[in-house]
Design a protein around this motif. Sequence first.
Motif, short mmCIF file in Angstrom:
data_model
loop_
_atom_site.label_atom_id
_atom_site.label_comp_id
_atom_site.label_asym_id
_atom_site.label_seq_id
_atom_site.Cartn_x
_atom_site.Cartn_y
_atom_site.Cartn_z
N GLU A 10 30.42 -19.05 -21.13
CA GLU A 10 29.69 -19.93 -21.64
C GLU A 10 29.62 -19.84 -22.52
O GLU A 10 29.55 -20.23 -23.79
CB GLU A 10 29.31 -20.06 -20.70
N ASP A 11 29.11 -18.27 -23.06
CA ASP A 11 28.46 -17.22 -24.43
C ASP A 11 29.35 -17.81 -25.48
O ASP A 11 28.97 -18.29 -26.72
CB ASP A 11 27.65 -16.29 -24.41
N SER A 12 31.06 -17.57 -25.25
CA SER A 12 31.50 -17.55 -25.91
C SER A 12 31.73 -19.38 -26.97
O SER A 12 32.55 -19.14 -27.69
CB SER A 12 32.51 -17.58 -25.72
N LEU A 13 31.42 -19.91 -26.24
CA LEU A 13 31.72 -21.81 -26.01
C LEU A 13 30.12 -22.44 -27.19
O LEU A 13 30.61 -23.00 -27.91
CB LEU A 13 31.89 -22.37 -25.10
N ASN A 14 29.02 -20.90 -26.84
CA ASN A 14 27.78 -22.07 -27.82
C ASN A 14 27.59 -21.14 -28.88
O ASN A 14 26.62 -19.96 -29.14
CB ASN A 14 26.87 -21.47 -26.88
N LEU A 15 28.15 -21.55 -30.15
CA LEU A 15 28.03 -20.81 -31.02
C LEU A 15 27.31 -21.25 -31.79
O LEU A 15 26.94 -22.77 -32.18
CB LEU A 15 29.56 -21.05 -31.89
N SER A 16 26.87 -20.62 -33.10
CA SER A 16 25.33 -20.88 -34.01
C SER A 16 26.19 -21.45 -35.35
O SER A 16 27.89 -21.50 -35.22
CB SER A 16 25.26 -19.97 -34.87
N GLN A 17 25.57 -22.49 -36.18
CA GLN A 17 26.56 -23.31 -36.80
C GLN A 17 27.00 -22.52 -38.18
O GLN A 17 28.03 -22.50 -38.37
CB GLN A 17 25.27 -23.88 -37.94
N ALA A 18 26.42 -21.10 -38.04
CA ALA A 18 27.35 -20.34 -39.10
C ALA A 18 28.66 -19.38 -38.51
O ALA A 18 29.45 -19.14 -39.25
CB ALA A 18 26.33 -19.41 -39.31
N GLU A 19 28.71 -19.41 -37.43
CA GLU A 19 29.93 -19.00 -36.66
C GLU A 19 30.77 -20.01 -35.98
O GLU A 19 31.81 -20.11 -36.27
CB GLU A 19 29.14 -18.21 -34.75
N THR A 20 29.97 -21.52 -35.77
CA THR A 20 31.30 -22.03 -35.92
C THR A 20 31.40 -22.59 -37.58
O THR A 20 32.47 -22.62 -37.31
CB THR A 20 30.51 -23.79 -35.62
N ASP A 21 30.79 -22.57 -38.42
CA ASP A 21 31.55 -22.43 -39.83
C ASP A 21 32.55 -21.79 -40.01
O ASP A 21 33.68 -21.97 -40.36
CB ASP A 21 30.66 -22.59 -41.17
#
Length: 302
Positions: A10-21
């Motif tokens: 599940e860690d792979s799904l919880n991205l920071s805003q920078a990772e999301t961008d």
Amino acid sequence: MLNSKTQSGEDSLNLSQAETDALFAAVSEQLSLNTFNPDDQDLLKQMIESMGDSRGMVRLSFAEALGKIGKPAAPLLMEAVANHPNPVVRRASTKTLTLIADPIAIPTLVKALLNDEDTVVKASSVGALAKIGKPAVPALLKILGSNEYPESAKGYAVWALGFIGAEAKEYLDREINSDSAEVRAAVVGAIAKIAQEGTEEGAFNILINALTDPSEIVRCEAAAALGSLTYRSAIPNLIDLLHHPDWETRKAAALALMKIGDGAALEPLKAALTQEEEAGVKAVIKLAISQIERQLEEEAWE
């Protein structure tokens, strides 16, 4: 090159805003280069999870990207609608299913409409059903015909049927003869929207025929629709209803004649007023007479 499997679980799904961008930038590049792999389930899951981002434009961007991906994304979006704990993700997923409009999602969307606790999810689900169109009509009619579902859900279903419009007419023509008065009333409401669009010549005939339905709610729905549509050809039929045994029907007829505003209804309304005993109906007939007379006076001065 984007690697959706750099983290596990599940860690792979919880991205920071920078990772999301960064994820969106990579997805956008792949879509533009036509190198996106729609079979990459982990990547699709990350994209759906990113629709829970606090930034509205980010949610919209991922929804549009998933919409471009289309049907391969539908099963995971359906899973999110059905089970995701975050209502923001469920909302975005239903809106994305609207973009994809895949009939495979109909059962999931119906379940969300009927059971989700979030009103935005409910509204978005029915919007998706409306966009899917004709294949969703039987499910919408089933909602209308059941005594198990709340009036709010039935109201959504009526709206969706009206949105679908002429595509739904073959089903509506059949269901206007349903054993359920509630279904017939809902069909009248949907037919009225089709008549308003002017896409189906026979829609007005169905509404006029519904004025003689054995059920009060159907007669009143039909009268209200014809009044709102200012359909002058219905005036003789509405005048007949001014003498109906049911007072709610008489009231609905008077209101419809008032909305149509034709002088041909004045004398019949005045005659009905002298015979009317129900106070509420009397008040409506008086108002109708007053409104029509005022309208005729205004027209005389034009």
